[in-house]
Design an enzyme around this catalytic site. Sequence first.
Site, PDB file in Angstrom:
ATOM      1  N   CYS A   6      15.750 -16.756 -23.632  1.00 16.91           N
ATOM      2  CA  CYS A   6      16.202 -15.671 -22.752  1.00 16.91           C
ATOM      3  C   CYS A   6      17.597 -15.227 -23.189  1.00 16.91           C
ATOM      4  O   CYS A   6      17.901 -14.029 -23.198  1.00 16.91           O
ATOM      5  CB  CYS A   6      16.233 -16.129 -21.301  1.00 16.91           C
ATOM      6  SG  CYS A   6      14.616 -16.087 -20.486  1.00 16.91           S
ATOM      7  N   ASN A  84       2.890 -23.159 -30.056  1.00 19.86           N
ATOM      8  CA  ASN A  84       2.754 -24.520 -29.532  1.00 19.86           C
ATOM      9  C   ASN A  84       2.885 -24.468 -28.020  1.00 19.86           C
ATOM     10  O   ASN A  84       3.814 -23.847 -27.497  1.00 19.86           O
ATOM     11  CB  ASN A  84       3.836 -25.418 -30.136  1.00 19.86           C
ATOM     12  CG  ASN A  84       3.714 -25.519 -31.654  1.00 19.86           C
ATOM     13  OD1 ASN A  84       2.620 -25.611 -32.185  1.00 19.86           O
ATOM     14  ND2 ASN A  84       4.836 -25.482 -32.350  1.00 19.86           N
ATOM     15  N   GLY A  90       4.031 -29.885 -29.845  1.00 18.29           N
ATOM     16  CA  GLY A  90       5.233 -29.597 -30.618  1.00 18.29           C
ATOM     17  C   GLY A  90       6.120 -28.529 -30.021  1.00 18.29           C
ATOM     18  O   GLY A  90       7.052 -28.056 -30.681  1.00 18.29           O
ATOM     19  N   HIS A  97       6.675 -18.244 -27.436  1.00 15.86           N
ATOM     20  CA  HIS A  97       7.057 -17.697 -28.742  1.00 15.86           C
ATOM     21  C   HIS A  97       5.934 -17.903 -29.732  1.00 15.86           C
ATOM     22  O   HIS A  97       5.201 -18.896 -29.671  1.00 15.86           O
ATOM     23  CB  HIS A  97       8.358 -18.318 -29.255  1.00 15.86           C
ATOM     24  CG  HIS A  97       8.362 -19.815 -29.294  1.00 15.86           C
ATOM     25  ND1 HIS A  97       8.560 -20.573 -28.160  1.00 15.86           N
ATOM     26  CD2 HIS A  97       8.186 -20.693 -30.305  1.00 15.86           C
ATOM     27  CE1 HIS A  97       8.512 -21.862 -28.478  1.00 15.86           C
ATOM     28  NE2 HIS A  97       8.278 -21.963 -29.782  1.00 15.86           N
TER      29      HIS A  97
END
Length: 110
Positions: A6, A84, A90, A97
């Site tokens: 963010c 992930n 992970g 993302h």
Amino acid sequence: MDCLFCKIAAGDIPSKKVYEDDKLIAFYDIEPKAPVHVLVIPKTHLAGVRDVTADNSTVVAHIFATIPQIAEKLGVSDYRIVTNNGADAGQTVQHLHFHLLAGRMLGEMG
Ligand code: 5GP
Ligand code: ZN
């Protein structure tokens, strides 16, 4: 909110940007796992795939509609998109993302 991505999206933490629009930002990963390693994130906070719903998934569609343009800008035609979800997979940053990896033979998924 105390969220690294963010802060990157807001420009409070610097990043090497590749592409930005009103809904997403793409920037180089600080610890590249391939010659080309870019992260594509929504500007709105979603913790991960687990937070995607029918109501907010248009941003995910927008990300995927934009990835080909980002890849073109990076000069790569072959690439892998990875996300992930959760610690065992992970995930270390709790903001959705997508990794765009390219620039070498990527081998099999493990
Ligand atoms: P994950 O492990 O959650 O799938 O991916 C997080 C990614 O964020 C990792 O590849 C890591 O190298 C990257 N990363 C962590 N902190 C920073 C940062 O401050 N700046 C940038 N550009 N990337 C970061
Ligand atoms: Zn966030």
